[in-house]
Design an enzyme around this catalytic site. Structure first.
Site, PDB file in Angstrom:
ATOM      1  N   VAL A  89       0.848  -1.187   0.000  1.00  0.00           N
ATOM      2  CA  VAL A  89       0.000   0.000   0.000  1.00  0.00           C
ATOM      3  C   VAL A  89       0.884   1.237   0.000  1.00  0.00           C
ATOM      4  O   VAL A  89       1.935   1.268   0.642  1.00  0.00           O
ATOM      5  CB  VAL A  89      -0.924   0.020   1.243  1.00  0.00           C
ATOM      6  CG1 VAL A  89      -1.751   1.295   1.283  1.00  0.00           C
ATOM      7  CG2 VAL A  89      -1.833  -1.206   1.261  1.00  0.00           C
ATOM      8  N   LYS A  90       0.432   2.249  -0.719  1.00  0.00           N
ATOM      9  CA  LYS A  90       1.118   3.540  -0.728  1.00  0.00           C
ATOM     10  C   LYS A  90       0.208   4.576  -0.086  1.00  0.00           C
ATOM     11  O   LYS A  90      -0.970   4.677  -0.445  1.00  0.00           O
ATOM     12  CB  LYS A  90       1.455   3.938  -2.166  1.00  0.00           C
ATOM     13  CG  LYS A  90       2.026   5.347  -2.330  1.00  0.00           C
ATOM     14  CD  LYS A  90       2.298   5.622  -3.803  1.00  0.00           C
ATOM     15  CE  LYS A  90       2.592   7.085  -4.074  1.00  0.00           C
ATOM     16  NZ  LYS A  90       2.843   7.352  -5.505  1.00  0.00           N
TER      17      LYS A  90
END
Length: 298
Positions: A202-203
């Site tokens: 995830v960013k």
């Protein structure tokens, strides 16, 4: 028929050494297929378990961006200093050398431009094309709380399903609209939803208060988004704090390619992420490299 003459007797069974199962140093990846773990190892360095991603995919919704007018001139010379490049398939095919050894995270969602509602995205890349491009992962924007929240989540889950069939990880990118609150509570919600629904990493954005709760509550790696352009020392400090508080690296764009010395900046970011260099020392390194590189091509 195989030649069986003079075969040596087997003897090196190393009975005093227990068999070790290979373990990934990427959070939550040990149960993934070998191919997917291998692709993740192209993004996250096996030694540090961290990544410095260079984001240059801005054009997919805002067209030419300051610092990205000529990717061949400003970005290609930086690639050897990035663990992974985040870009679109158009830039990858037209501009990035096929000899690139770094990982590629391919932007796979899109649709609206900055002139429209950004959350109204759809899947923009078929996973078979991602496989043809031999990318390390695909990235999809997820608008938790946005007008088209469910659609963007469905985009991600469809890519996750397709990726599982081909050994290609999915990066869920938590998008923040104009009216969304940027705090740890929101990012905990957004990151956890992405991970729960299958994203392999995830960013998200850094927040000054509670970022460690965002990384702690997410069972897959959290990569810090670089966000808006900051003074170099501030950007290095943000990266340092994010890694200290559990981030598995950074994905920086404007804070690198809009820097006065992009090559020096990405080298300093590497020191912060992979060697935990203090930001003030990394900034001194940046200034030294900037002077040394002055007058050279990027």
């Amino acid at each position: 028929m195989a030649d069986t003459d003079n075969l040596k007797d087997t003897k090196e069974y190393f009975l005093d050494i227990p068999m070790k199962a290979a373990q990934s140093n990427v959070r939550g990846a040990s149960a993934l297929d070998w191919g997917m773990q291998n692709r993740l190892s192209r993004i996250f360095q096996p030694g540090s378990g961290k990544t410095v991603m260079l984001a240059v995919d801005h054009g997919y919704f805002q067209g030419p961006t300051a610092g990205l007018e000529r990717v061949d001139v400003t970005i290609v010379p930086l690639l050897q200093n990035a663990d992974a490049l985040m870009c679109t398939r158009g830039i990858l095919r037209s501009t990035i050398p096929a000899s690139l050894q770094s990982g590629v995270v391919l932007r796979a969602s899109g649709g609206p431009s900055i002139l429209k509602e950004l959350s109204n995205e759809h899947i923009a890349v078929d996973m078979d094309d991602a496989a043809r491009l031999n990318v390390s992962a695909v990235a999809v924007q997820v608008y938790i709380g946005g007008e088209f929240e469910s659609q963007s989540v469905h985009n991600m889950t469809r890519l996750v399903d397709a990726g599982l069939g081909r050994g290609i990880p999915v990066l869920g990118v938590t998008a923040v609209g104009k009216d969304m609150v940027r705090d740890a509570r929101y990012f905990r919600l957004a990151c956890r939803i992405c991970a729960e629904l299958g994203a392999q990493f995830v960013k998200t954005y850094y927040v000054d208060e509670g970022f460690e709760t965002v990384t702690a509550s997410c069972p897959v790696p959290v990569v810090m988004a670089g966000g808006k352009k900051l003074p170099e020392l501030d950007a290095l400090t943000m990266a340092y704090r994010a890694v200290q508080e559990g981030a598995a690296g950074v994905d920086m764009g404007r804070n690198i390619f809009q820097s006065d010395a992009p090559l020096a900046m990405i080298q300093a970011v590497n020191k912060v992420v992979h060697e935990r260099m203090k930001p003030e020392h990394a900034y001194e390194l940046y200034q030294t490299l900037q002077r040394e590189q002055a007058g050279r091509p990027v």
